[in-house]
Design an enzyme around this catalytic site. Sequence first.
Site, PDB file in Angstrom:
ATOM      1  N   LYS A   1       1.177  -2.387   8.792  1.00 27.66           N
ATOM      2  CA  LYS A   1       2.105  -1.458   8.716  1.00 27.66           C
ATOM      3  C   LYS A   1       3.819  -1.886   9.657  1.00 27.66           C
ATOM      4  CE  LYS A   1       3.351   3.719  10.519  1.00 27.66           C
ATOM      5  NZ  LYS A   1       2.494   4.553  10.040  1.00 27.66           N
TER       6      LYS A   1
ATOM      7  N   GLY B   1       6.561   3.721   4.247  1.00 27.68           N
ATOM      8  CA  GLY B   1       6.432   5.245   5.983  1.00 27.68           C
ATOM      9  C   GLY B   1       8.064   4.791   5.475  1.00 27.68           C
TER      10      GLY B   1
ATOM     11  N   PHE C   1      -7.862  -0.047   7.307  1.00 26.53           N
ATOM     12  CA  PHE C   1      -7.143  -0.565   5.912  1.00 26.53           C
ATOM     13  C   PHE C   1      -7.977   0.850   5.381  1.00 26.53           C
ATOM     14  CE2 PHE C   1      -9.153  -1.712   1.004  1.00 26.53           C
ATOM     15  CZ  PHE C   1      -7.599  -1.054   0.331  1.00 26.53           C
TER      16      PHE C   1
ATOM     17  N   LEU D   1       0.360  -1.304   0.324  1.00 26.88           N
ATOM     18  CA  LEU D   1      -0.566  -0.272   0.447  1.00 26.88           C
ATOM     19  C   LEU D   1       0.641   1.412  -0.268  1.00 26.88           C
ATOM     20  CD1 LEU D   1      -2.835  -1.179   2.698  1.00 26.88           C
ATOM     21  CD2 LEU D   1      -3.161  -1.021  -0.105  1.00 26.88           C
ATOM     22  N   GLY D   2       1.925   1.502  -0.008  1.00 26.14           N
ATOM     23  CA  GLY D   2       2.959   1.909   0.924  1.00 26.14           C
ATOM     24  C   GLY D   2       4.364   2.074   1.142  1.00 26.14           C
TER      25      GLY D   2
ATOM     26  N   ASP E   1       0.081  17.551  14.088  1.00 22.17           N
ATOM     27  CA  ASP E   1       0.696  17.613  12.697  1.00 22.17           C
ATOM     28  C   ASP E   1      -0.396  17.370  11.556  1.00 22.17           C
ATOM     29  OD1 ASP E   1       2.793  18.061  10.759  1.00 22.17           O
ATOM     30  OD2 ASP E   1       3.194  15.713  11.665  1.00 22.17           O
TER      31      ASP E   1
HETATM   32  P1  AMP Z   1       3.018   5.405   6.269  1.00 18.88           P
HETATM   33  O1  AMP Z   1       4.276   4.694   7.133  1.00 18.88           O
HETATM   34  O2  AMP Z   1       2.025   5.301   7.761  1.00 18.88           O
HETATM   35  O3  AMP Z   1       3.526   6.756   5.986  1.00 18.88           O
HETATM   36  O4  AMP Z   1       2.307   4.677   5.306  1.00 18.88           O
HETATM   37  C1  AMP Z   1       2.943   4.955   4.023  1.00 18.88           C
HETATM   38  C2  AMP Z   1       1.994   4.853   2.709  1.00 18.88           C
HETATM   39  O5  AMP Z   1       1.914   3.462   3.121  1.00 18.88           O
HETATM   40  C3  AMP Z   1       0.816   6.590   3.356  1.00 18.88           C
HETATM   41  O6  AMP Z   1       1.723   6.846   2.463  1.00 18.88           O
HETATM   42  C4  AMP Z   1       0.152   5.314   2.515  1.00 18.88           C
HETATM   43  O7  AMP Z   1      -0.021   5.280   0.950  1.00 18.88           O
HETATM   44  C5  AMP Z   1       0.044   3.828   2.195  1.00 18.88           C
HETATM   45  N1  AMP Z   1      -0.882   3.713   3.850  1.00 18.88           N
HETATM   46  C6  AMP Z   1      -0.967   3.861   5.197  1.00 18.88           C
HETATM   47  N2  AMP Z   1      -1.487   3.458   6.190  1.00 18.88           N
HETATM   48  C7  AMP Z   1      -2.517   3.449   5.150  1.00 18.88           C
HETATM   49  C8  AMP Z   1      -3.882   1.943   5.438  1.00 18.88           C
HETATM   50  N3  AMP Z   1      -4.342   2.096   7.076  1.00 18.88           N
HETATM   51  N4  AMP Z   1      -4.555   1.637   4.520  1.00 18.88           N
HETATM   52  C9  AMP Z   1      -4.369   2.638   3.471  1.00 18.88           C
HETATM   53  N5  AMP Z   1      -2.749   2.467   2.719  1.00 18.88           N
HETATM   54  C10 AMP Z   1      -2.087   2.618   3.991  1.00 18.88           C
END
Ligand code: AMP
Length: 401
Positions: free
Chosen positions: A164, A143, A214, A140-141, A258
């Site tokens: 995550k 971080g 999600f 999904l991404g 933030d």
């Molecule tokens: P983060 O580490 O929280 O910045 O997450 C990195 C990327 O993962 C985010 O920019 C979203 O694109 C994706 N992402 C994080 N959490 C979720 C979630 N709960 N559902 C869907 N995509 C997510």
Amino acid sequence: MATVGSVREITRQIQSLDISNKPTSARPPFHSKQPSQTNVAKLLTKYAAPNPSYVPGQNIMKSAKSAAPKAKPQPHMGTTSVNQAVDIGHYDGGLELDNEKRCEKISAEAAQELALDSSNAPSYPTREWSLHEFDIGRPLGKGKFGRVYMVRTKTEPKYILALKTLYKSEIVAGKVEKQVRREIEIQQNLRHPNVLRMYGYFHDEKRIFLMLEFAGKGELYRQLSKYGCFSEKRSSRYIDQMADALAYLHSKHVIHRDIKPENLLLGLNGELKIADFGWSVHAPSQRRRTMCGTLDYLPPEMVEGKEHSERVDNWALGVLTYEFLIGKPPFEDRKSVNNTYRRIMRVDLRFPPGMSAEVKDLIARLLQHEPQERIALTEVLRHPWIMKYRPMDCNRGSETY
Ligand code: AMP
């Protein structure tokens, strides 16, 4: 392919997750028979996760999907169970890759600090979880501290979640052990349809895993980049949800600190979800001085390093409203950071033509130099610009745009 039945099924799963997070004594065993609809209804609170309506073929995760490299299909794909029919996409092997590349051991002290497990949480303890209890789907991404995957629990009723990962060694290298602990502890205790729900967390030797709601439509920031700005109607609907979620956070003595588009996600129905509690602070009555947050969203009191209260979020809400409508924050000065500071201190607010009188009024009331003069969130929820676009049958957490 997902069916209408599967939509109901995901709804039910998410509802029953709420039940599984009740304190151990009150909750039924995780694998026990599903409670009847009446029991579910009884146990649901207004803070239960919203009901996603997954529409097959709609490709809600288009961006994530296109980012996912081709990989081996998972063994669970193609089975007949309704939940299994929900496409979680293909796993790219990223966890193993990361495990080789970015996993270093951490000291015993840090290991103790980061041994985070929601089954030991003082409030809302969950059952014990581990990585092999999930089928891992599409990425999904990424971080700062690790990747996020769409996952499904292997055991019935096969919850769909975002998992995550956080690499402990990187948390230690960034000296943010306490911040991460705090983020997790805060988010785990929150229940609001516009606050991204954390269902639980667990860890292994090198990683922490967060089981998150999600957010099917991904990052709000991506939408803003795509369209440049939003209509007044769409902005008003988001700000309504933001104000409600912030009022809830403040009622729990949580200041987010933030608020910005990058920290907001969208649920399956396009509803807004506040995510990322990295800068939030649990502040029962005391005021804080720490300088934090993103420059463009900082209120005058934080720019000046003065003590600040929950009203910093009201200021950020004003900045967010402006950015939704204009496509950039109100005090931005690309040439010089000092100019941005100066503009914030003077509240140098300029409205380009075309904005309605109502929204200008709301923004001006939120962007007041003196924190106590900023409009209260309860008043934001009654403001004409919010009321004008709120649907008659407003049921927060299930809006579509
Ligand atoms: P983060 O580490 O929280 O910045 O997450 C990195 C990327 O993962 C985010 O920019 C979203 O694109 C994706 N992402 C994080 N959490 C979720 C979630 N709960 N559902 C869907 N995509 C997510």
